[in-house]
Write a protein that holds these residues in place. Structure first.
Motif, PDB file in Angstrom:
ATOM      1  N   ARG A 319       0.850  -1.203   0.000  1.00  0.00           N
ATOM      2  CA  ARG A 319       0.000   0.000   0.000  1.00  0.00           C
ATOM      3  C   ARG A 319       0.883   1.250   0.000  1.00  0.00           C
ATOM      4  NH1 ARG A 319       0.007  -1.841   5.316  1.00  0.00           N
ATOM      5  NH2 ARG A 319       0.703  -0.290   6.865  1.00  0.00           N
ATOM      6  N   GLU A 321       1.048   5.249   1.643  1.00  0.00           N
ATOM      7  CA  GLU A 321       0.495   6.274   2.536  1.00  0.00           C
ATOM      8  C   GLU A 321       0.717   7.611   1.834  1.00  0.00           C
ATOM      9  OE1 GLU A 321       2.749   5.528   6.061  1.00  0.00           O
ATOM     10  OE2 GLU A 321       1.669   3.666   6.493  1.00  0.00           O
ATOM     11  N   VAL A 345      -4.608   6.091   2.896  1.00  0.00           N
ATOM     12  CA  VAL A 345      -3.963   4.825   2.537  1.00  0.00           C
ATOM     13  C   VAL A 345      -4.543   4.406   1.195  1.00  0.00           C
ATOM     14  CG1 VAL A 345      -3.658   2.408   3.142  1.00  0.00           C
ATOM     15  CG2 VAL A 345      -3.580   4.144   4.928  1.00  0.00           C
ATOM     16  N   GLU A 346      -3.653   4.229   0.198  1.00  0.00           N
ATOM     17  CA  GLU A 346      -4.106   3.903  -1.163  1.00  0.00           C
ATOM     18  C   GLU A 346      -3.527   2.565  -1.613  1.00  0.00           C
ATOM     19  OE1 GLU A 346      -6.312   5.603  -2.622  1.00  0.00           O
ATOM     20  OE2 GLU A 346      -6.200   7.686  -1.937  1.00  0.00           O
ATOM     21  N   GLY A 347      -4.274   1.871  -2.473  1.00  0.00           N
ATOM     22  CA  GLY A 347      -3.860   0.553  -2.966  1.00  0.00           C
ATOM     23  C   GLY A 347      -3.288   0.594  -4.371  1.00  0.00           C
ATOM     24  N   LYS A 348      -3.272  -0.588  -5.002  1.00  0.00           N
ATOM     25  CA  LYS A 348      -2.599  -0.758  -6.302  1.00  0.00           C
ATOM     26  C   LYS A 348      -3.219   0.048  -7.438  1.00  0.00           C
ATOM     27  CE  LYS A 348      -0.671  -5.313  -5.435  1.00  0.00           C
ATOM     28  NZ  LYS A 348      -0.630  -6.723  -5.793  1.00  0.00           N
ATOM     29  N   TYR A 350      -4.458   3.090  -7.281  1.00  0.00           N
ATOM     30  CA  TYR A 350      -4.394   4.552  -7.103  1.00  0.00           C
ATOM     31  C   TYR A 350      -3.525   5.211  -8.173  1.00  0.00           C
ATOM     32  CZ  TYR A 350      -3.387   9.136  -5.089  1.00  0.00           C
ATOM     33  OH  TYR A 350      -3.241  10.490  -4.907  1.00  0.00           O
ATOM     34  N   ARG A 361       4.635   0.906   1.522  1.00  0.00           N
ATOM     35  CA  ARG A 361       4.785  -0.325   2.310  1.00  0.00           C
ATOM     36  C   ARG A 361       4.908  -1.465   1.301  1.00  0.00           C
ATOM     37  NH1 ARG A 361       6.425   2.016   6.594  1.00  0.00           N
ATOM     38  NH2 ARG A 361       4.980   3.538   7.459  1.00  0.00           N
TER      39      ARG A 361
END
Length: 364
Positions: A319, A321, A345-348, A350, A361
């Motif tokens: 992820r 930040e 918090v953003e995922g793949k 974004y 991370r």
């Protein structure tokens, strides 16, 4: 990704390159002074990184950079190998965007290869040579495609139609970027052929000091001539910029700029313009060890952005930040941004926004 500075001999290309890169390429009052293309890696001026530095107080700061290439002056007949034609065309093909310098100042002490000052004629000279080279590319490809189209191949027929438009446009003296094509045609058939006149272009009008702020009649003519191309026109007093870069003292440079009515050096605008022309944007990492600007193509996802730091970051991405630059600026620290609940918090999936301050991370 790199931008190439092009133009006729003696229009101010190498002087401009020196201003941008401090690489001090030889500049002299005769053609073909630049034989091998000089390459400079130039810092992109960005007040945001200075603000982050003042807030975070890191051990070191690393701004974003863009690569600028100074290419030999081109003359009539370059498409047939005149002057340094073949080399010039090879060098320009390797760049991703074009900074086309046009002489828009009068000075009897600096010779012009065609004997008089006319930026539109100069532009047309270079355009024609580049268009002739592109026409050669289009005709070769069209020959192959026509054979496949005759067999009833639907895709080949679509490609033939697109290339025929390009051929007609080039024969009429249009650059590929100004030819009316659908988005699909450009993506599927035109982009893969890397036409020189399809590269994004910025016209840099080299003026004297008196025209540095508002331009002059030559600049007005250039603006009118490039309307169809969706190209930016930048006015720059290259000789004056060269004088400014010679001053070591920041205060002196600022006074010089104020005297001629400018808020910042034109070269700073040019570098930022080249960065945008290459479709690039910046995200930041900000910690006590380092504040750094990272360069990514517009539209990059969070994992792709992480991969610019290290390929392992992309492979093992968990992820990101993310803090918007404006939030970091107004709250003044990462801790205060978190307290205010403004860190995301953003995922793949974004899509990174220009100016995002990011931590990744990952798991390797």
């Amino acid at each position: 990704m790199k931008a190439g500075i092009v133009g006729l001999p003696n229009v101010g290309k190498s002087t401009l390159f020196n201003c941008l890169s401090n690489a001090k390429a030889q500049s002299a009052n005769f053609p073909f002074c630049t034989i091998e293309p000089n390459v400079g890696v130039v810092n992109v001026p960005d007040p945001r990184i200075q603000r982050l530095e003042s807030l975070v107080k890191p051990e070191k700061v690393q701004p974003a950079t863009v690569e600028i290439v100074d290419i030999a002056g081109l003359v009539k007949g370059a498409s047939k190998g005149e002057g340094l034609g073949n080399q010039f065309l090879g060098n320009i093909r390797e760049t991703d965007a074009i900074l086309h310098v046009l002489r828009c100042f009068e000075d009897d002490n600096i010779v012009h290869v065609d004997g008089s000052i006319d930026p539109i004629r100069d532009k047309e000279t270079i355009d024609m040579e580049l268009q002739l080279k592109d026409l050669e590319t289009a005709e070769k490809k069209l020959e192959k495609v026509k054979r496949a189209a005759r067999t009833g191949n639907k895709e080949a027929q679509k490609e033939e139609a697109a290339l025929s438009k390009v051929k007609q446009g080039l024969e009429a003296g249009k650059s590929v970027r100004a030819i009316d094509l659908t988005e699909e045609e450009r993506k599927d058939f035109i982009k893969p052929l890397q036409f020189i006149t399809d590269k994004p272009v910025m016209y840099v009008c080299n003026v004297d000091e008196g025209a540095a702020v508002d331009g002059n009649a030559h600049v007005d003519r250039v603006r009118e001539a490039v309307k169809e191309e969706n190209a930016e026109v930048l006015v720059l007093a290259v000789g004056t910029e060269a004088d400014i870069t010679e001053l070591d003292d920041f205060e002196e440079r600022q006074m010089f700029l104020q005297d001629i009515g400018l808020e910042e050096p034109g070269s700073a605008k040019l570098i930022r313009g080249a960065y945008e022309l290459l479709n690039l944007q910046t995200y930041f990492t900000a910690g006590v060890k380092e504040v750094r600007a990272w360069t990514i193509p517009v539209g990059s996802t969070a994992p792709q952005a992480a991969g610019v730091i290290h390929t392992d970051f992309e492979k093992g991405f968990i992820r990101a930040e993310v803090i918007a630059y404006t939030d970091f600026d107004s709250f003044g620290s990462e801790a205060k941004v978190k307290e205010a609940g403004k860190m995301r918090v953003e995922g793949k999936e974004y899509i990174v926004q220009d100016g995002d301050v990011m931590h990744f991370r990952f798991n390797v």
